[in-house]
Design a protein around this motif. Structure first.
Motif: not given
Length: 264
Positions: A12-18, A46-49, A59-65
């Motif tokens: 999910v692109s842009g999925s840290t909020q909203g 922080e979003a994954v937490t 099951d969440f995987v961080p993809v910072p980009a």
């Protein structure tokens, strides 16, 4: 209806909020492994937490980009070579007088809201086709159909996204991969709260400001309130599931009845 996404991997692109975060949570609740994306490692962590607190067995995987760039898309592909479900949610918006929108702003809206989705689709669709199953989704907007006078650059970018959606759906015809867009209506997020206060008295309490915004700037809404992000996520989870197998190339509305039309 049991929406079981076990064994599927979603980005999910842009999925840290909203809306993006709500979609990530909804997909995880249905059993998908979900890649959470944002520009910074700290923000993604922080979003994954937060998401793990909402969905303890998720099951969440961080993809910072930064997916608005070619380099960011390549980094995402390195971190996550294959996905079954791609949700192109990344987008920006801001109220701006039409005659004051610069060339640079027009280019930025196209890069972020349109080209980021094109790049990711180009990267992941071939693998879905080879495997004979996949879901590509674009989070569009009622503004794609009802261009808002106060942000025509945003509305135009979302209109383009509908054309992108239809074109890639044709590319995936007969493969077992479906491609759809979701027309999200005015939705209650932190960014939208900021946007609302750009258009109404910033001194008003939120409930009053929201009612005034809907009455003066979104009077066609049949819901007569802002949509909650989870309500958008519900449609996305359905479209990501096997139950939506006969729905492709569509622009499905979760707009609170804002678009005044009798067909989707």
């Amino acid at each position: 209806m049991h929406l079981n996404l076990a064994g599927r991997t979603a980005l999910v692109s842009g999925s840290t909020q909203g809306i993006g975060a709500a979609i990530a949570a909804g997909l995880a609740r249905s059993g998908a492994r979900v890649a959470v994306n944002g520009r910074s490692e700290a923000g993604v962590e922080e979003a994954v937490t937060r998401l793990a607190e909402q969905v303890p067995d998720g099951d969440f995987v961080p993809v910072p980009a930064d997916l608005a760039t070619e380099e960011g898309a390549a980094r995402a592909l390195d971190l996550l070579p294959d996905v079954n479900i791609l949700v192109n949610n990344l987008g920006i918006f801001e109220a701006r007088p039409a005659l004051e929108i610069t060339d640079a702003e027009w280019r930025r809206y196209f890069e972020v809201n349109v080209l980021s989705a094109v790049r990711l689709t180009r990267a992941y669709l071939p693998g879905m086709v080879r495997r004979g199953w996949g879901r590509v989704l674009y989070i569009a907007s009622d503004s794609a159909v009802v261009t808002p006078a106060e942000m025509i650059h945003y509305g135009t970018s979302k209109t383009a996204l509908l054309a992108v959606n239809r074109g890639f759906a044709k590319e995936a015809a007969g493969t077992g991969v479906t491609v759809n867009a979701v027309l999200a209506g005015p939705t209650h997020t932190g960014g939208v709260e900021t946007y609302v206060y750009q258009l109404v008295d910033p001194g008003l309490p939120w409930d009053e400001a929201q009612r005034l915004f809907m009455r003066e700037h979104r009077p066609l809404s049949l819901l007569q309130r802002l949509i909650e992000p989870e309500e958008i996520a519900n449609m996305v989870v359905y479209l990501a599931s096997d139950h939506s197998s006969a729905t492709t190339g569509g622009a499905l509305r979760v707009d609170g009845g804002y678009v005044d039309a009798i067909i989707p």
